[in-house]
Scaffold this motif. Structure first.
Motif, PDB file in Angstrom:
ATOM      1  N   LYS A 134       0.829  -1.196   0.000  1.00 26.56           N
ATOM      2  CA  LYS A 134       0.000   0.000   0.000  1.00 26.56           C
ATOM      3  C   LYS A 134       0.866   1.251   0.000  1.00 26.56           C
ATOM      4  N   SER A 135       0.557   2.166  -0.890  1.00 28.68           N
ATOM      5  CA  SER A 135       1.117   3.516  -0.852  1.00 28.68           C
ATOM      6  C   SER A 135       0.476   4.342  -1.947  1.00 28.68           C
ATOM      7  N   ASN A 136       0.447   5.645  -1.731  1.00 24.81           N
ATOM      8  CA  ASN A 136      -0.072   6.604  -2.727  1.00 24.81           C
ATOM      9  C   ASN A 136      -1.495   6.290  -3.177  1.00 24.81           C
ATOM     10  N   GLY A 137      -2.295   5.787  -2.255  1.00 21.49           N
ATOM     11  CA  GLY A 137      -3.680   5.464  -2.588  1.00 21.49           C
ATOM     12  C   GLY A 137      -3.842   4.213  -3.414  1.00 21.49           C
ATOM     13  N   ILE A 138      -2.759   3.468  -3.593  1.00 19.69           N
ATOM     14  CA  ILE A 138      -2.783   2.245  -4.400  1.00 19.69           C
ATOM     15  C   ILE A 138      -2.589   1.047  -3.479  1.00 19.69           C
ATOM     16  N   THR A 139      -3.396   0.019  -3.663  1.00 25.13           N
ATOM     17  CA  THR A 139      -3.266  -1.231  -2.920  1.00 25.13           C
ATOM     18  C   THR A 139      -3.028  -2.363  -3.902  1.00 25.13           C
ATOM     19  N   PRO A 215       4.439  13.432 -13.100  1.00 26.23           N
ATOM     20  CA  PRO A 215       4.340  12.323 -12.139  1.00 26.23           C
ATOM     21  C   PRO A 215       4.922  12.662 -10.773  1.00 26.23           C
ATOM     22  N   GLU A 216       4.220  12.216  -9.736  1.00 32.18           N
ATOM     23  CA  GLU A 216       4.689  12.389  -8.362  1.00 32.18           C
ATOM     24  C   GLU A 216       5.151  11.063  -7.761  1.00 32.18           C
ATOM     25  N   PHE A 217       4.454   9.979  -8.101  1.00 30.03           N
ATOM     26  CA  PHE A 217       4.746   8.687  -7.486  1.00 30.03           C
ATOM     27  C   PHE A 217       5.990   8.046  -8.103  1.00 30.03           C
ATOM     28  N   LEU A 218       5.987   7.945  -9.412  1.00 29.22           N
ATOM     29  CA  LEU A 218       7.062   7.263 -10.137  1.00 29.22           C
ATOM     30  C   LEU A 218       7.858   8.299 -10.924  1.00 29.22           C
ATOM     31  N   ASN A 229       8.228   7.325  -5.028  1.00 31.84           N
ATOM     32  CA  ASN A 229       8.087   8.267  -3.921  1.00 31.84           C
ATOM     33  C   ASN A 229       6.787   7.993  -3.191  1.00 31.84           C
ATOM     34  N   VAL A 230       6.819   8.009  -1.879  1.00 31.63           N
ATOM     35  CA  VAL A 230       5.600   7.847  -1.087  1.00 31.63           C
ATOM     36  C   VAL A 230       5.148   9.245  -0.684  1.00 31.63           C
ATOM     37  N   VAL A 231       4.100   9.726  -1.332  1.00 27.55           N
ATOM     38  CA  VAL A 231       3.638  11.095  -1.089  1.00 27.55           C
ATOM     39  C   VAL A 231       2.314  11.150  -0.339  1.00 27.55           C
ATOM     40  N   LYS A 232       1.641   9.970  -0.267  1.00 29.53           N
ATOM     41  CA  LYS A 232       0.392   9.942   0.511  1.00 29.53           C
ATOM     42  C   LYS A 232       0.041   8.506   0.852  1.00 29.53           C
TER      43      LYS A 232
END
Length: 232
Positions: A134-139, A215-218, A229-232
């Motif tokens: 889990k990270s960035n709203g993704i499971t 992109p923020e995550f990747l 990156n873990v931003v949320k």
């Protein structure tokens, strides 16, 4: 004993490959076309499908598509063509690997073993605490092979799913292109080159990022590789 379905119409390759695989301790069932292979798959279960792309009565790509409707059995394409478009198509349709002829038999065994490790077939399932990422709203539910964002299943290809899992398992680390190809496809000399990898990264961003153009995550780390990156 693992059972291999070999879908190939070249008689000389069939005999040599069957002999080699049986000497390695595998049971090998041979079919020479799409219709015959479909009948075998409907009647029996297999641990691996070795699949030629050009067959007398159809395309190995279409057969792979049909296999993926009902099964997660590892599929390795065997073909004379190493064009990037064919590689991308085969992997996007759910193929696990892609080897060009003439085959290096020891490398084939290594790639088969790598495909089994990635699929989890014949191996213990991940521990309970590792069954979900889990990270960035993704499971990612590893035991189900599903990736979910904001409650909606992501429509990922097999290659995109593997990339996502690799990044989410290694947050904040810069992964080089060589590391990614080694971990996902088992070889630094893989048919997946820098351009092909960049295509997969771009497609994955389109599906997971809130703003794929920024992109923020990747993110790309210029001259080095990519970082999750873990931003949320």
């Amino acid at each position: 004993m693992k059972k291999i379905l070999l879908v190939e119409d070249d008689l000389s390759l069939i005999e040599g490959l069957r002999y080699f695989l049986e000497k390695q301790g595998y049971e090998v069932i041979v079919t020479r076309g799409v219709a015959e292979a479909e009948a075998c798959i409907a009647a029996d279960s297999f641990d691996m499908v070795l699949l030629d792309v050009m067959l007398p009565d159809g395309s190995g790509f279409e057969l792979c598509r049909e296999i993926r409707r009902t099964s997660e059995v590892p599929v390795i394409f065997l073909t004379a063509s190493d064009e990037e478009a064919n590689v991308v198509m085969g992997l996007d349709l759910g193929g696990d690997d892609y080897m060009t002829k003439p085959l290096k038999l020891n490398e084939l065994i290594s790639r088969m073993n790598a495909a089994w490790r990635r699929s989890g077939l014949g191996f213990e399932p991940p521990p309970e605490q590792e069954a979900t990422l889990k990270s960035n709203g993704i499971t990612v539910k590893l035991l189900e092979g599903r990736a979910i964002k904001d409650g909606i299943d992501l429509d990922l290809t097999a290659a995109e799913y593997r990339l996502l899992c690799l990044f989410m398992r290694n947050p904040k680390l810069v992964l080089t292109k060589e590391q990614m190809m080694e971990r996902l496809w088992g070889s630094r000399d893989s048919y997946v080159d820098d351009n092909t990898l960049a295509v997969y990264i771009s497609r994955l961003r389109e599906k997971i990022e809130d703003d794929p153009k920024n992109p923020e995550f990747l993110t790309t780390i210029r001259g080095m590789g990519y970082r999750w990156n873990v931003v949320k």
